[in-house]
Design a protein around this motif. Structure first.
Motif, mmCIF file in Angstrom:
data_model
loop_
_atom_site.group_PDB
_atom_site.id
_atom_site.type_symbol
_atom_site.label_atom_id
_atom_site.label_comp_id
_atom_site.label_asym_id
_atom_site.label_seq_id
_atom_site.Cartn_x
_atom_site.Cartn_y
_atom_site.Cartn_z
ATOM 1 N N LEU A 94 0.556 -1.174 0.313
ATOM 2 C CA LEU A 94 0.098 0.188 -0.551
ATOM 3 C C LEU A 94 0.334 1.105 0.032
ATOM 4 C CD1 LEU A 94 -2.720 1.006 -0.192
ATOM 5 C CD2 LEU A 94 -2.617 1.311 2.517
ATOM 6 N N ALA A 95 1.905 1.311 0.598
ATOM 7 C CA ALA A 95 2.531 2.515 1.174
ATOM 8 C C ALA A 95 3.482 2.687 -0.769
ATOM 9 C CB ALA A 95 3.906 2.011 1.788
ATOM 10 N N VAL A 96 3.687 1.344 -1.392
ATOM 11 C CA VAL A 96 4.538 1.388 -2.562
ATOM 12 C C VAL A 96 4.067 1.858 -3.348
ATOM 13 C CG1 VAL A 96 5.688 0.246 -4.484
ATOM 14 C CG2 VAL A 96 6.755 -0.167 -1.732
ATOM 15 N N GLU A 97 2.356 1.719 -3.769
ATOM 16 C CA GLU A 97 1.466 2.153 -4.136
ATOM 17 C C GLU A 97 1.547 3.654 -4.480
ATOM 18 O OE1 GLU A 97 -2.826 -0.196 -5.785
ATOM 19 O OE2 GLU A 97 -2.841 0.714 -3.558
ATOM 20 N N THR A 98 0.804 3.741 -3.417
ATOM 21 C CA THR A 98 0.755 5.605 -2.802
ATOM 22 C C THR A 98 1.604 6.526 -3.226
ATOM 23 O OG1 THR A 98 0.733 5.246 -0.891
ATOM 24 C CG2 THR A 98 -1.724 5.451 -1.938
ATOM 25 N N MET A 99 2.494 6.193 -2.964
ATOM 26 C CA MET A 99 3.695 7.066 -3.277
ATOM 27 C C MET A 99 4.308 7.129 -4.206
ATOM 28 S SD MET A 99 6.653 6.359 0.272
ATOM 29 C CE MET A 99 6.643 4.771 0.517
ATOM 30 N N THR A 100 4.000 5.502 -5.148
ATOM 31 C CA THR A 100 4.641 5.873 -6.756
ATOM 32 C C THR A 100 3.196 6.934 -7.284
ATOM 33 O OG1 THR A 100 5.141 3.235 -6.587
ATOM 34 C CG2 THR A 100 4.585 4.183 -8.509
ATOM 35 N N GLU A 101 2.691 6.412 -7.364
ATOM 36 C CA GLU A 101 0.546 7.335 -6.903
ATOM 37 C C GLU A 101 1.433 8.835 -7.455
ATOM 38 O OE1 GLU A 101 -2.523 5.982 -5.810
ATOM 39 O OE2 GLU A 101 -2.852 4.273 -6.814
ATOM 40 N N VAL A 102 2.292 9.666 -6.189
ATOM 41 C CA VAL A 102 2.250 11.174 -5.759
ATOM 42 C C VAL A 102 3.416 11.559 -6.678
ATOM 43 C CG1 VAL A 102 0.565 10.378 -3.959
ATOM 44 C CG2 VAL A 102 2.969 10.530 -4.186
ATOM 45 N N GLY A 103 4.359 10.588 -6.599
ATOM 46 C CA GLY A 103 5.605 11.074 -7.523
ATOM 47 C C GLY A 103 6.930 10.440 -7.394
ATOM 48 N N VAL A 104 6.901 9.878 -6.391
ATOM 49 C CA VAL A 104 8.702 9.492 -4.788
ATOM 50 C C VAL A 104 8.937 8.904 -6.285
ATOM 51 C CG1 VAL A 104 9.420 8.183 -4.115
ATOM 52 C CG2 VAL A 104 6.808 9.684 -3.450
ATOM 53 N N ASP A 105 10.240 9.299 -6.333
ATOM 54 C CA ASP A 105 11.455 8.655 -7.427
ATOM 55 C C ASP A 105 11.730 7.155 -7.262
ATOM 56 O OD1 ASP A 105 11.100 11.011 -9.132
ATOM 57 O OD2 ASP A 105 12.456 11.828 -7.974
ATOM 58 N N GLU A 106 12.031 6.940 -5.895
ATOM 59 C CA GLU A 106 13.189 5.964 -5.092
ATOM 60 C C GLU A 106 12.529 5.146 -3.997
ATOM 61 O OE1 GLU A 106 16.793 3.714 -4.887
ATOM 62 O OE2 GLU A 106 16.831 6.091 -5.044
ATOM 63 N N ILE A 107 12.518 4.447 -3.979
ATOM 64 C CA ILE A 107 11.285 3.916 -2.536
ATOM 65 C C ILE A 107 12.929 2.416 -2.152
ATOM 66 C CG2 ILE A 107 9.418 2.420 -1.195
ATOM 67 C CD1 ILE A 107 8.157 3.015 -3.828
ATOM 68 N N VAL A 108 13.092 3.162 -0.704
ATOM 69 C CA VAL A 108 14.042 1.968 -0.203
ATOM 70 C C VAL A 108 13.779 0.938 1.154
ATOM 71 C CG1 VAL A 108 16.241 1.657 0.593
ATOM 72 C CG2 VAL A 108 16.431 3.484 -0.778
ATOM 73 N N PRO A 109 13.475 -0.410 1.082
ATOM 74 C CA PRO A 109 12.922 -0.756 2.031
ATOM 75 C C PRO A 109 14.165 -0.985 3.248
ATOM 76 C CG PRO A 109 13.669 -1.822 0.426
ATOM 77 C CD PRO A 109 13.601 -1.505 -0.665
ATOM 78 N N TRP A 110 13.790 -0.514 4.404
ATOM 79 C CA TRP A 110 14.288 -0.357 5.317
ATOM 80 C C TRP A 110 14.087 -1.577 6.338
ATOM 81 C CZ3 TRP A 110 14.597 3.279 9.234
ATOM 82 C CH2 TRP A 110 15.694 3.925 10.267
ATOM 83 N N SER A 111 14.930 -2.509 6.766
ATOM 84 C CA SER A 111 15.155 -3.581 8.016
ATOM 85 C C SER A 111 15.364 -2.910 9.536
ATOM 86 C CB SER A 111 15.547 -4.757 8.160
ATOM 87 O OG SER A 111 15.238 -5.459 8.794
ATOM 88 N N ALA A 112 14.848 -1.252 10.338
ATOM 89 C CA ALA A 112 14.658 -0.884 10.630
ATOM 90 C C ALA A 112 15.085 -2.397 12.246
ATOM 91 C CB ALA A 112 13.535 0.401 10.882
ATOM 92 N N ALA A 113 15.601 -1.670 13.798
ATOM 93 C CA ALA A 113 15.261 -2.176 14.373
ATOM 94 C C ALA A 113 13.633 -2.545 15.303
ATOM 95 C CB ALA A 113 15.909 -1.236 15.930
ATOM 96 N N ARG A 114 12.891 -1.056 14.961
ATOM 97 C CA ARG A 114 11.510 -1.731 15.429
ATOM 98 C C ARG A 114 10.667 -2.225 14.464
ATOM 99 N NH1 ARG A 114 11.288 3.510 19.147
ATOM 100 N NH2 ARG A 114 12.774 2.759 21.360
ATOM 101 N N CYS A 115 10.870 -2.271 13.338
ATOM 102 C CA CYS A 115 10.155 -3.015 12.137
ATOM 103 C C CYS A 115 9.889 -4.558 12.393
ATOM 104 C CB CYS A 115 11.094 -3.418 11.083
ATOM 105 S SG CYS A 115 11.065 -2.004 9.955
ATOM 106 N N VAL A 116 8.198 -4.836 13.169
ATOM 107 C CA VAL A 116 7.763 -6.200 13.227
ATOM 108 C C VAL A 116 7.855 -7.265 12.261
ATOM 109 C CG1 VAL A 116 5.651 -7.436 13.493
ATOM 110 C CG2 VAL A 116 5.556 -4.589 14.699
ATOM 111 N N THR A 117 7.481 -6.680 10.895
ATOM 112 C CA THR A 117 8.252 -7.608 9.752
ATOM 113 C C THR A 117 9.609 -7.750 9.406
ATOM 114 O OG1 THR A 117 5.547 -6.763 8.654
ATOM 115 C CG2 THR A 117 8.044 -7.874 7.316
ATOM 116 N N GLN A 118 9.811 -8.685 9.389
ATOM 117 C CA GLN A 118 11.490 -9.322 9.027
ATOM 118 C C GLN A 118 11.788 -9.501 7.374
ATOM 119 O OE1 GLN A 118 14.227 -7.132 9.573
ATOM 120 N NE2 GLN A 118 13.332 -6.041 12.139
#
Length: 244
Positions: A94-118
């Motif tokens: 969902l985040a990727v879809e909406t950011m693409t629609e508004v015009g973001v040029d690059e999306i970097v998935p990040w494995s942050a310390a508190r991410c529930v999903t890994q």
């Protein structure tokens, strides 16, 4: 009404006055969209080349198109990059879809310390593939000439490097004093927005990314989900830079 957009290789778009759209894109255009002779279609390579076409023949799995004109769309500036901590469940797509629609040029998935999903090694490529597929389909829906890149999964050390190299880097943080709306973004180069996970950025992450040049920034008076914070921040900056 704008013409539907399909992805095609640059060499096909550059050669000759006729293009055969086949493969998955051709099947979707012919069988799902049911495009027929005389209808308008735009093709893009996702890197700025656009061919305006008209359908001259259609079968069950492909279209034959006459190219009416070709144009090169300049890459937008400044370049906007969102470092997105991995959200739970399907909220990443969902985040990727909406950011693409508004015009973001690059999306970097990040494995942050508190991410529930890994993304464990055995499922990393599959998960990354879903993000890239989502970005591609959203870019076509939004009729973008430049499709966003979805980078490989980043560690915090990787994010530090992106922050250090950026023209401006912002860390969305609910305790920051500086509001995003007060920022005067650079006119060119790369702006990096760092979005933390559901549990927020850790003190160590804020310290490391701030030391690399990131500015803790307050998005607004409410706390947004990680899957919507990036698109909200991107929208503010796209307006501030004149890209909107």
């Amino acid at each position: 009404m704008s013409a539907p957009v399909f992805l095609a290789e640059a060499d096909r778009l550059a050669a000759g006055g006729s293009v055969l759209l086949d493969g998955p894109e051709g099947r979707h255009a012919a069988a799902v969209r049911r495009l027929r002779t005389g209808e308008r279609v735009d093709l893009t390579d996702g890197a700025g080349l656009v061919a305006e076409c008209v359908v001259t023949a259609a079968d069950k799995a492909s279209l034959t198109l006459d190219v009416l004109s070709r144009r090169e769309v300049p890459a937008p500036s400044p370049r906007l990059v969102v470092v997105q901590a991995l959200p739970k469940g399907d909220r990443g797509e969902l985040a990727v879809e909406t950011m693409t629609e508004v015009g973001v040029d690059e999306i970097v998935p990040w494995s942050a310390a508190r991410c529930v999903t890994q993304w464990k090694p055995e499922r990393r490529e599959k998960a990354l593939g879903r993000w890239r597929s989502t970005a591609r389909e959203a870019a076509k829906q939004a009729r973008r000439a430049h499709f966003p890149a979805v980078a490989d999964l980043a560690s915090t050390a990787d994010v530090e490097k992106r922050v250090a190299a950026a023209s401006a880097a912002l860390l969305l943080h609910e305790e920051a004093a500086e509001p995003l709306t007060a920022l005067r973004p650079p006119a060119d180069g790369e702006i990096v927005i760092v979005v933390g996970p559901e549990g927020g950025l850790t003190g160590e992450e804020v310290e490391r990314l701030s030391a690399a040049g990131g500015r803790p920034t307050l998005l607004g008076p409410t706390v947004l989900r990680t899957s919507t914070a990036g698109v909200a921040a991107a929208s503010v900056l796209l307006a501030a830079t004149g890209r909107w």
